[in-house]
Design an enzyme around this catalytic site. Sequence first.
Site, PDB file in Angstrom:
ATOM      1  N   CYS A 441      -0.233   4.171  -4.610  1.00 53.11           N
ATOM      2  CA  CYS A 441       0.842   4.865  -3.906  1.00 53.11           C
ATOM      3  C   CYS A 441       2.101   4.961  -4.775  1.00 53.11           C
ATOM      4  CB  CYS A 441       1.113   4.197  -2.564  1.00 53.11           C
ATOM      5  SG  CYS A 441       2.073   5.254  -1.468  1.00 53.11           S
ATOM      6  N   HIS A 542      -4.133   3.514   0.193  1.00 56.29           N
ATOM      7  CA  HIS A 542      -3.996   2.113   0.590  1.00 56.29           C
ATOM      8  C   HIS A 542      -5.343   1.661   1.113  1.00 56.29           C
ATOM      9  CE1 HIS A 542       0.292   1.988   0.065  1.00 56.29           C
ATOM     10  NE2 HIS A 542       0.459   3.043   0.823  1.00 56.29           N
TER      11      HIS A 542
END
Lengths: 605, 277
Positions: A441, A542
């Site tokens: 991310c 994630h």
Amino acid sequence: MDNITKKVEEEIKKGYIGSNHECPYHPSHFTGQDCTFCYCPFYPCNDNQLGQMIISRREKEIWACTYCLFIHRPEVAKFIMSEINRLGITTSKDPRMQDIFLETKKRFFHIGKALMILGATSDAGKSITVAAICRLLHRRGYLVSPFKSQNMSLNSKVTAKGSEIAMIQVLQSKAAGLKNPDHHMNPILLKPKGDTVSQVMVEGEPFGDYNVEDYYNKFVPGPGKEIVRKNIDFLKERYDVVVMEGAGSPAEINIYDQDIANMRAAEIADANCILVVNTEWGGSFAYAVGTVELIPEIDRKRIKGIILNNIRGDPKKIEDGARLLESIIGIPVIGIIPHIKLDLPSEDSEAFRGMHTKGNGKIIVSVIKFPRIANFTDLDPLFMEDTTVKFISNPEELKGSDVIILPGTKNTIDDLLWMRANGLETAISELKGKIPILGICGGYQMMGKYLKDPAGIEGKVPQTLEGMGFFDNITEWNEYKKKVIQDNGIMIETGEPITGYEIHMGLSTIVEKPLFEIDRYSSKENEGSVREKDLTFGTYLHGVFDKPAFRKYFLSFVKHDGKYVEIKNPRDYDELLEDNINILADGFEKGLNIEKIIDIAGVKR
Amino acid sequence: MKIIFIGTSSGAGKTTISALYCRYLYRKGIKVTPFKASNLSLNSYVTKNGKEIGMGQAFQAWASNIEPTEDMNPVLLKPSGNNTIQLILRGEPFMDISEQNPIDTKMVMEKVCESFDRLSKEYDAVVCEGSGSPVELNLMDRDLANLRMLRERSIPAILIGDIERGGVFAAIYGTWRLIPDKQKHLLKGFIINRFRGDSSILKSGIEKIEKLTGMKCLGVMPYLNLKFPEEDSMSDIGGELKGSDVRSAFMNNLDCLIEAATENGLDLDHINMIAKN
Ligand code: SF4
């Protein structure tokens, strides 16, 4: 509509089937669900306590059954089918179906009860107590939902509907045997941005940024209370028991009236409460007495039991103290719970305390501890392997690393500048090509060529920054918008399944070789970047380590002492969680009077 | 002068605040010594004449600019596994305590008081530290370092609550509430430790606790990311420690903390008044 009628006719012909374990989607709602009516014979029932009218993507009103579990309750399905057979009904078009619906609802529908778990401190063990009670009630056949009105957390997950809720409620819903955690279970999520400002998420969507004062003085008395009420009522209509989790201590008398996470929530839900006290740090009796007695009488009456948690050594030794405590406060101690060793992601506060080193395996994984680090539970599955995970914040600590991970962050630009200033960026760049480096991310965004923020959305001022230059990707922040989505797909290299979720501001133009292929509604989408010869990897996903596919692949590049490491545990992290939830529940079962809990919850059968 | 800092739990910050007060008195030119009747810790220090005491007292002695001695921590309990605890009495191994072989509390308490009295004679101020929580209902009759000490030598006490984990008002109120009425008058004040942010938000809560207990709030200590010696066996709270010489690094940290605490309104004058009584 016709299609559904036909399916229901087939179901009626088939008769009662109970749980259908053959179905590839089983269980689609909850473990132990009844599958007799995969298609509902009452559709559309137009009953707002069960389903709801929504506006479809084509802007038409349609009846949605997303959150209805009623038809999948075994006793309900059994009754409906027996009525259908008794009356010789063959199709849902039969007018007598309406009578069956009314009769079924009269017999089996009830508004559920709420039970609230309070903690004397923030790390009292509320979250795992909720998880344990969810599992123990689920094992006894109750339909249970977790709930936390307001959660301050850096670790969030994405629901099937693309809403963001706290990671811990997702875990608790798993303990409750539920397949689809949703935003009702955590309607207010506070994501800390600095020491005093938080982004407030309401029902899974960004609502606004608040500082502490405005949150308590404006948000709580304004929309806050109603949000809590609406969501708790929604859950009570659908579940037998809603196990609510408090936040911090319920006896913060300086903000007592503005606290909607504890006694106000209990009042709204009309919940009886249980107070959990962590004995690990000592002073637990004082915490228990102080908490109970500082709560005003009218609320105090809701507290029906005390759990002394996390006892090291012989639990018997605390029994005398427990009896004394009971006589002082007049509330029974209903649980004396030993310390249980678990591999479960922990509440934030605990996680932060322990954020130096975790595990004691061979492979040294250095995770950059950004000042605004987020979603660090991504790394938890690594503990299944032979790793030591170190959280580091300066270049000297990089020494001896076998792997570097740049995790998620609440602010990519600020944290990149932080690494640039303290020398970490240079130190990491020097290791490129020598040891594997993975960005997740925000960390992934940093690894690109440029970060363009022309309107100052991510950073404080409009700017274009050079990234670390590990990839030629470019990330841009062109509007104040968050991408929040669940991802399912495959690892391109091996074709194995992969799951994860994305939560980010800023979008990247990817020009590198991708890692994954993600399923979208009607298409596929590439995701991630890899340069194998540089040993650089990046992804927005994630939870990328949860499935074994990527864990195996990534670790296959890792060397320790000059030798490639062995992959010990190619298991699905989800299975490990499931095992641990059972260990947790078994541990609680030993020290907890669960009948008493059922009694306190008010759902004795 | 004498005073005892008592925590509402382990890791509340007793050791550090005691050290802070030692250092403050030393800087004012007062001859001060630390004292902790009994310590449960694996973390020990060997004094110049070969006696073993808790690390916390060594650190506090340095803060007072004196050499650590065995009187400063007459009882050191070292968990040695298998449900036994080694008792170090006045710096020397004395016995292994177990269920079959319990401790002779009376004898030990005499030694403890001897040490305390010796220090009281030699120094102008004795800054004592409690151990764990003083109101463990299942252990209160065996506790040496807290209420027993208070009672034996009428030492005025200050409670320290850690706000970091939440529930600090409950912890302070609950501790006060469970302390036997006979000793309540010795509880003079409380300190809220490790607070982040603007402490004015605590005001109404503090006032309520003051009213309920009659104790005075003596300050709200700011959270600083600094490392100090571990207080009890449980607590490693992390934090920064810079420099190669641990001892001087600790002193440095302590000086930073004193500065920040006074800026935040830690009422040292009031603590002096309490200690003088
Ligand atoms: S809401 Fe439930 S009962 Fe109503 S139509 Fe949908 S599935 Fe059937």
